[in-house]
Design an enzyme around this catalytic site. Structure first.
Site, short mmCIF file in Angstrom:
data_model
loop_
_atom_site.label_atom_id
_atom_site.label_comp_id
_atom_site.label_asym_id
_atom_site.label_seq_id
_atom_site.Cartn_x
_atom_site.Cartn_y
_atom_site.Cartn_z
N ASP B 151 0.84 -1.19 0.00
CA ASP B 151 0.00 0.00 0.00
C ASP B 151 0.89 1.25 0.00
OD1 ASP B 151 -2.02 1.79 0.20
OD2 ASP B 151 -2.78 1.09 2.12
N ASP B 172 0.46 6.85 -11.39
CA ASP B 172 -0.27 6.00 -12.33
C ASP B 172 -1.29 5.16 -11.55
OD1 ASP B 172 -0.84 4.94 -14.80
OD2 ASP B 172 0.62 3.32 -14.63
#
Lengths: 257, 257
Positions: B151, B172
């Protein structure tokens, strides 16, 4: 895995267009900017929030104001220097290529656009496709350019007879696919235009043409190139033009030394 | 003016996808290359003759092998020199950006891709999207790169605490539209990622992000940029990604000096 998509019906505007490979694309058209029937075709300019004004001839999509990538591809994507060069545009009724070239100090640009068919398109573009042609059709001639609205074959034949040559010839007249269909007089018109274009092209010159990158179009065209009496080399670029919704192939062609 | 387009039914593959602005596009998919359900989403890779293999997450189109224009846009369209630069990619599960950067002698590239969700995507990309990732996922680390599947928020927070900075940060991970939706913990996750990204960005650095160029997405994002505590400037480029069938907007963002 199959499902029926939700279709919008009863709209003021038909949002569906099929690509050259028969795929459906839904556009975000929100108004009709212009619509007229010439004796030869239906001319429509529709507005899209994404793509700007978009030209349709007989419901076949031409160019939108978003599509300067098309103009770049047809002029070598920035690899060429047009300063003091002599350029011939075949077709180009939307004015994009002419405008782009006139920004680059060419010696002279001649544009030949088919008579009858295209005067109405040029008039409509001048008014409603200014994101493409800008001010280049406000006058059809200037110090370094001339727009001739007449059939290009006799003019090309005359140039060939006169020994008139150009540094660059840009074929914005026909897509490659059309060249597969024989015309009324049993001659292949696009083949004829390719042959004549190469005749009026200087030895050091470049020629551009394009077509959809589907249905074996590029392969067939490359076969055609291999069969030319005088050998040519080419550069092939596959490019997404924003409003087209399918890939197109652009050819830069030059004579082998 | 309204007509019902011909729809193909009963096909092995559903060819219809809707864009972020809810327009229908028909693709030329001819086979399923890969399909699996992770605990979090459906992952599909479909083959298109035009676009190559194309990644869908929960039937939402991601990237196709034709779409190197996306990778270029997310890395500054050739304007930046990545030699000896320290780069952070957030997301990037298809590997396109990582591969592109590794061709340009960076000092080090760190890629942070969300844990759980994306390990299966990376595995599928490694096998079936090699036109995008090439060989860059064959190993998840090398002399000058590291792919961390975890994460990104805690990692970014740790970087910020450690004073670790990067020459370039490439987001992205999320499209701009997502940033309009508050998340479970009532914090705006994309806003948080933007803030943290700018914290770990060198004063001379650049940050990239993107989103659909529809539904006021760009306007809302630019409002968000104006409200940042430390002022930024930006360059905005509207680009057609071949397989997307709608225009996308790419932002290059840097700190005002």
């Amino acid at each position: 895995l199959s499902r029926l998509p939700f279709l919008k019906r009863g709209m003021r505007l038909d949002p569906y267009i099929t690509t050259t490979s028969e795929q459906i694309v839904e556009y975000d058209f929100d108004r009709v900017v212009y619509e007229e029937n010439s004796p030869y075709q239906n001319i429509k300019i529709l507005h899209s929030p994404q793509y700007g004004n978009l030209l349709l001839l007989d419901d076949d999509q031409n160019l939108a104001e978003s599509d300067v990538a098309y103009t770049y591809a047809m002029t070598g994507n920035g690899r060429e220097d047009f300063t003091d060069k002599d350029v011939l545009i075949l077709g180009g009724g939307d004015g994009g290529i002419l405008y782009h070239l006139l920004q680059q100090s060419p010696k002279f640009v001649t544009m030949l656009e088919i008579s009858f068919l295209y005067q109405m398109v040029i008039d409509a573009a001048t008014k409603y496709l200014r994101g493409i042609c800008h001010d280049c059709f406000d006058s059809l001639s200037g110090d370094n350019y001339l727009v001739r609205v007449e059939d290009c074959v006799p003019v090309l034949e005359q140039y060939a007879r006169d020994g008139r040559t150009f540094d660059y010839v840009i074929n914005d007249l026909t897509d490659i696919p059309i060249s597969q269909e024989p015309t009324d007089d049993h001659l292949d018109l696009p083949q004829k235009i390719l042959d004549l274009s190469l005749k009026v092209l200087k030895t050091s010159g470049k020629y551009w043409t394009h077509g959809a990158n589907t249905n074996d179009v590029p392969q067939k065209f490359e076969e055609q190139l291999k069969q030319l009496p005088k050998p040519v080399d080419f550069l092939k670029e596959v490019i997404a033009i924003p409003s087209y919704h399918e890939l197109w192939v652009f050819y830069t062609i030059w004579k082998k030394s």
